[in-house]
Every structure is written in structure tokens, then in C-alpha cells.
Design a protein around this motif. Structure first.
Motif, PDB file in Angstrom:
ATOM      1  N   THR A  85       0.862  -1.290  -0.016  1.00 40.42           N
ATOM      2  CA  THR A  85       0.036  -0.052  -0.061  1.00 40.42           C
ATOM      3  C   THR A  85       0.817   1.251   0.036  1.00 40.42           C
ATOM      4  OG1 THR A  85      -0.250   0.433   2.420  1.00 40.42           O
ATOM      5  CG2 THR A  85      -1.564  -1.396   1.508  1.00 40.42           C
ATOM      6  N   PRO A  86       0.467   2.212  -0.379  1.00 37.45           N
ATOM      7  CA  PRO A  86       1.129   3.641  -0.233  1.00 37.45           C
ATOM      8  C   PRO A  86       0.830   4.366   1.179  1.00 37.45           C
ATOM      9  CG  PRO A  86      -1.025   4.143  -1.275  1.00 37.45           C
ATOM     10  CD  PRO A  86      -0.902   2.416  -0.994  1.00 37.45           C
ATOM     11  N   LEU A  87       0.199   3.499   2.150  1.00 38.11           N
ATOM     12  CA  LEU A  87      -0.147   3.890   3.467  1.00 38.11           C
ATOM     13  C   LEU A  87       0.862   3.967   4.459  1.00 38.11           C
ATOM     14  CD1 LEU A  87      -3.744   2.386   3.478  1.00 38.11           C
ATOM     15  CD2 LEU A  87      -3.101   4.545   2.692  1.00 38.11           C
ATOM     16  N   ASP A  88       0.920   4.791   5.449  1.00 34.56           N
ATOM     17  CA  ASP A  88       1.727   4.909   6.261  1.00 34.56           C
ATOM     18  C   ASP A  88       1.757   3.689   7.340  1.00 34.56           C
ATOM     19  OD1 ASP A  88       2.689   5.734   9.309  1.00 34.56           O
ATOM     20  OD2 ASP A  88       3.788   7.265   7.937  1.00 34.56           O
ATOM     21  N   CYS A  89       2.769   3.043   7.815  1.00 37.03           N
ATOM     22  CA  CYS A  89       2.656   1.915   8.620  1.00 37.03           C
ATOM     23  C   CYS A  89       1.732   2.214   9.571  1.00 37.03           C
ATOM     24  CB  CYS A  89       4.146   1.528   9.255  1.00 37.03           C
ATOM     25  SG  CYS A  89       5.029   1.095   7.738  1.00 37.03           S
ATOM     26  N   ARG A  90       1.900   3.493  10.436  1.00 33.36           N
ATOM     27  CA  ARG A  90       0.939   3.648  11.380  1.00 33.36           C
ATOM     28  C   ARG A  90      -0.483   3.272  11.371  1.00 33.36           C
ATOM     29  NH1 ARG A  90       2.532   9.613  12.477  1.00 33.36           N
ATOM     30  NH2 ARG A  90       2.439   9.555  10.240  1.00 33.36           N
ATOM     31  N   LEU A  91      -0.989   3.162   9.966  1.00 35.52           N
ATOM     32  CA  LEU A  91      -2.284   2.733   9.844  1.00 35.52           C
ATOM     33  C   LEU A  91      -2.866   1.383   9.991  1.00 35.52           C
ATOM     34  CD1 LEU A  91      -2.928   5.512   6.989  1.00 35.52           C
ATOM     35  CD2 LEU A  91      -3.582   5.492   9.162  1.00 35.52           C
ATOM     36  N   ALA A  92      -1.663   0.437  10.171  1.00 40.28           N
ATOM     37  CA  ALA A  92      -1.813  -0.772  10.104  1.00 40.28           C
ATOM     38  C   ALA A  92      -2.663  -1.257  11.230  1.00 40.28           C
ATOM     39  CB  ALA A  92      -0.445  -1.705  10.285  1.00 40.28           C
ATOM     40  N   ARG A  93      -2.783  -0.591  12.176  1.00 42.90           N
ATOM     41  CA  ARG A  93      -3.592  -1.191  13.419  1.00 42.90           C
ATOM     42  C   ARG A  93      -5.216  -0.995  13.092  1.00 42.90           C
ATOM     43  NH1 ARG A  93      -1.229   1.062  18.978  1.00 42.90           N
ATOM     44  NH2 ARG A  93       0.946   0.077  18.320  1.00 42.90           N
ATOM     45  N   ALA A  94      -5.595  -0.269  11.943  1.00 39.51           N
ATOM     46  CA  ALA A  94      -7.152  -0.196  11.575  1.00 39.51           C
ATOM     47  C   ALA A  94      -7.551  -1.536  10.932  1.00 39.51           C
ATOM     48  CB  ALA A  94      -7.024   0.857  10.242  1.00 39.51           C
ATOM     49  N   LEU A  95      -6.556  -2.513  10.632  1.00 31.02           N
ATOM     50  CA  LEU A  95      -7.125  -3.674  10.079  1.00 31.02           C
ATOM     51  C   LEU A  95      -6.919  -5.064  11.146  1.00 31.02           C
ATOM     52  CD1 LEU A  95      -6.558  -3.919   6.337  1.00 31.02           C
ATOM     53  CD2 LEU A  95      -8.690  -3.611   7.547  1.00 31.02           C
ATOM     54  N   GLU A  96      -6.093  -4.666  11.988  1.00 28.06           N
ATOM     55  CA  GLU A  96      -5.811  -5.813  12.972  1.00 28.06           C
ATOM     56  C   GLU A  96      -7.112  -6.489  13.771  1.00 28.06           C
ATOM     57  OE1 GLU A  96      -2.921  -4.271  15.666  1.00 28.06           O
ATOM     58  OE2 GLU A  96      -1.214  -4.732  13.856  1.00 28.06           O
ATOM     59  N   PRO A  97      -8.134  -5.532  14.099  1.00 30.39           N
ATOM     60  CA  PRO A  97      -9.402  -6.366  14.735  1.00 30.39           C
ATOM     61  C   PRO A  97      -9.806  -7.306  13.680  1.00 30.39           C
ATOM     62  CG  PRO A  97      -9.338  -4.011  15.033  1.00 30.39           C
ATOM     63  CD  PRO A  97      -8.205  -4.249  14.272  1.00 30.39           C
ATOM     64  N   ASP A  98      -9.606  -7.489  12.476  1.00 27.88           N
ATOM     65  CA  ASP A  98     -10.370  -8.282  11.496  1.00 27.88           C
ATOM     66  C   ASP A  98      -9.511  -9.533  11.518  1.00 27.88           C
ATOM     67  OD1 ASP A  98     -12.449  -6.534  11.107  1.00 27.88           O
ATOM     68  OD2 ASP A  98     -11.555  -5.687   9.308  1.00 27.88           O
ATOM     69  N   GLY A 156       9.869   0.230   4.290  1.00 28.57           N
ATOM     70  CA  GLY A 156      10.475   1.475   3.610  1.00 28.57           C
ATOM     71  C   GLY A 156       9.257   2.539   4.137  1.00 28.57           C
ATOM     72  N   GLY A 157       8.744   2.412   5.403  1.00 29.64           N
ATOM     73  CA  GLY A 157       7.683   3.394   5.972  1.00 29.64           C
ATOM     74  C   GLY A 157       6.333   3.141   5.437  1.00 29.64           C
ATOM     75  N   ARG A 158       5.969   2.119   4.625  1.00 30.07           N
ATOM     76  CA  ARG A 158       4.885   1.865   3.993  1.00 30.07           C
ATOM     77  C   ARG A 158       4.312   0.350   4.329  1.00 30.07           C
ATOM     78  NH1 ARG A 158       3.858   6.431   3.570  1.00 30.07           N
ATOM     79  NH2 ARG A 158       4.971   7.843   1.924  1.00 30.07           N
ATOM     80  N   TRP A 159       3.001   0.368   4.412  1.00 28.01           N
ATOM     81  CA  TRP A 159       2.181  -0.743   5.052  1.00 28.01           C
ATOM     82  C   TRP A 159       2.027  -1.833   3.991  1.00 28.01           C
ATOM     83  CZ3 TRP A 159      -3.402  -0.039   6.640  1.00 28.01           C
ATOM     84  CH2 TRP A 159      -3.850  -1.222   7.161  1.00 28.01           C
ATOM     85  N   ARG A 160       2.810  -3.043   4.416  1.00 29.00           N
ATOM     86  CA  ARG A 160       2.447  -4.224   3.406  1.00 29.00           C
ATOM     87  C   ARG A 160       1.605  -5.176   4.389  1.00 29.00           C
ATOM     88  NH1 ARG A 160       7.167  -7.184   0.586  1.00 29.00           N
ATOM     89  NH2 ARG A 160       8.276  -5.959   2.086  1.00 29.00           N
ATOM     90  N   ILE A 161       0.643  -5.912   3.717  1.00 32.37           N
ATOM     91  CA  ILE A 161       0.030  -6.964   4.155  1.00 32.37           C
ATOM     92  C   ILE A 161       0.210  -8.161   3.654  1.00 32.37           C
ATOM     93  CG2 ILE A 161      -2.315  -8.020   4.962  1.00 32.37           C
ATOM     94  CD1 ILE A 161      -3.182  -4.808   4.555  1.00 32.37           C
ATOM     95  N   ARG A 162       0.848  -9.117   4.182  1.00 29.35           N
ATOM     96  CA  ARG A 162       1.219 -10.471   3.594  1.00 29.35           C
ATOM     97  C   ARG A 162       0.060 -11.595   4.219  1.00 29.35           C
ATOM     98  NH1 ARG A 162       4.198 -14.465   5.772  1.00 29.35           N
ATOM     99  NH2 ARG A 162       5.239 -12.930   7.029  1.00 29.35           N
ATOM    100  N   LEU A 217      -8.717 -11.778   0.613  1.00 25.54           N
ATOM    101  CA  LEU A 217      -7.997 -10.609   0.188  1.00 25.54           C
ATOM    102  C   LEU A 217      -8.993  -9.713  -0.603  1.00 25.54           C
ATOM    103  CD1 LEU A 217      -5.499 -12.842  -2.126  1.00 25.54           C
ATOM    104  CD2 LEU A 217      -4.967 -11.368  -0.165  1.00 25.54           C
ATOM    105  N   ASP A 218     -10.151  -9.880  -0.982  1.00 23.90           N
ATOM    106  CA  ASP A 218     -11.238  -8.978  -1.275  1.00 23.90           C
ATOM    107  C   ASP A 218     -11.589  -8.124  -0.143  1.00 23.90           C
ATOM    108  OD1 ASP A 218     -11.179  -9.962  -4.087  1.00 23.90           O
ATOM    109  OD2 ASP A 218     -13.018 -10.972  -4.078  1.00 23.90           O
ATOM    110  N   ASP A 219     -11.724  -8.762   1.128  1.00 25.15           N
ATOM    111  CA  ASP A 219     -12.072  -7.784   2.281  1.00 25.15           C
ATOM    112  C   ASP A 219     -11.027  -7.224   2.584  1.00 25.15           C
ATOM    113  OD1 ASP A 219     -14.820  -9.195   2.225  1.00 25.15           O
ATOM    114  OD2 ASP A 219     -13.823 -10.681   3.816  1.00 25.15           O
ATOM    115  N   ILE A 220      -9.935  -7.413   2.445  1.00 29.88           N
ATOM    116  CA  ILE A 220      -8.737  -6.520   2.847  1.00 29.88           C
ATOM    117  C   ILE A 220      -8.669  -5.287   1.931  1.00 29.88           C
ATOM    118  CG2 ILE A 220      -6.098  -6.568   2.989  1.00 29.88           C
ATOM    119  CD1 ILE A 220      -6.088  -9.237   3.915  1.00 29.88           C
ATOM    120  N   VAL A 221      -8.702  -5.602   0.451  1.00 26.88           N
ATOM    121  CA  VAL A 221      -8.655  -4.478  -0.214  1.00 26.88           C
ATOM    122  C   VAL A 221      -9.789  -3.578  -0.122  1.00 26.88           C
ATOM    123  CG1 VAL A 221      -8.709  -3.940  -2.709  1.00 26.88           C
ATOM    124  CG2 VAL A 221      -7.323  -5.886  -2.091  1.00 26.88           C
ATOM    125  N   ARG A 222     -11.032  -4.064   0.253  1.00 26.13           N
ATOM    126  CA  ARG A 222     -12.104  -3.156   0.270  1.00 26.13           C
ATOM    127  C   ARG A 222     -11.725  -2.179   1.679  1.00 26.13           C
ATOM    128  NH1 ARG A 222     -15.348  -7.258  -1.836  1.00 26.13           N
ATOM    129  NH2 ARG A 222     -15.495  -8.299   0.279  1.00 26.13           N
TER     130      ARG A 222
END
Length: 79
Positions: A10-23, A39-45, A63-68
Motif C-alpha cells: 500500500t501507499p499508506l503509512d505503517c501507523r495505519l496498520a492497526r486499522a485492520l488488525e481487529p479483523d 520503507g515506511g509503507r504498510w504491506r499486508i502478507r 483478500l477482497d475484504d482486505i482490499v475493500r
């Protein structure tokens, strides 16, 4: 059995990663979701051990749920 691994960069900052963790709870057996900062960007594996053909659909739906969710997060951030 095959282990499939998919990465969403993603182009998103790593600090936003907590937004999906509850899922990330109640995942099917053999599935793992890892949030990484590269590199300061959020990646989901997402990795999943596929045992039967239906498991591929489960992975696709995850994967669809994550992208949405990422689209909602990205749209809510002021430019």
C-alpha cells in the motif's frame, strides 16, 4: 497441500496498520495475516495452506475484504 502467499503493498503509512488488525481474528486454520512496515509503507502478507479447492475461494474472499477495507481507509484520509 500448497501454501499460497499474497502480498498487498500500500501507499499508506505503517501507523495505519492497526486499522485492520481487529479483523485478523477467527481466521481459518492454516491462514496467517502479517502486517509489515517496508520503507515506511504498510504491506499486508496473507498466507494460506490450501488443502482443498474451496480454500482458494476462502483466500480470494479474504483478500477482497482486505482490499475493500484499504479502500475505505485511503478514502478517509485527507489529501
Amino acid at each position: 497441500m500448497k501454501k499460497l502467499v499474497s502480498s498487498i503493498e500500500t501507499p499508506l503509512d505503517c501507523r495505519l496498520a492497526r486499522a485492520l488488525e481487529p479483523d485478523d481474528v477467527g481466521l481459518p486454520e492454516g491462514m496467517e495475516i502479517v502486517h509489515e512496515c517496508v520503507g515506511g509503507r504498510w504491506r499486508i502478507r496473507v498466507s494460506y495452506v490450501v488443502r482443498r479447492p474451496d480454500d482458494i475461494l476462502t483466500l480470494k474472499n479474504t483478500l477482497d475484504d482486505i482490499v475493500r477495507a484499504l479502500q475505505v481507509i485511503e478514502k478517509s484520509i485527507p489529501q
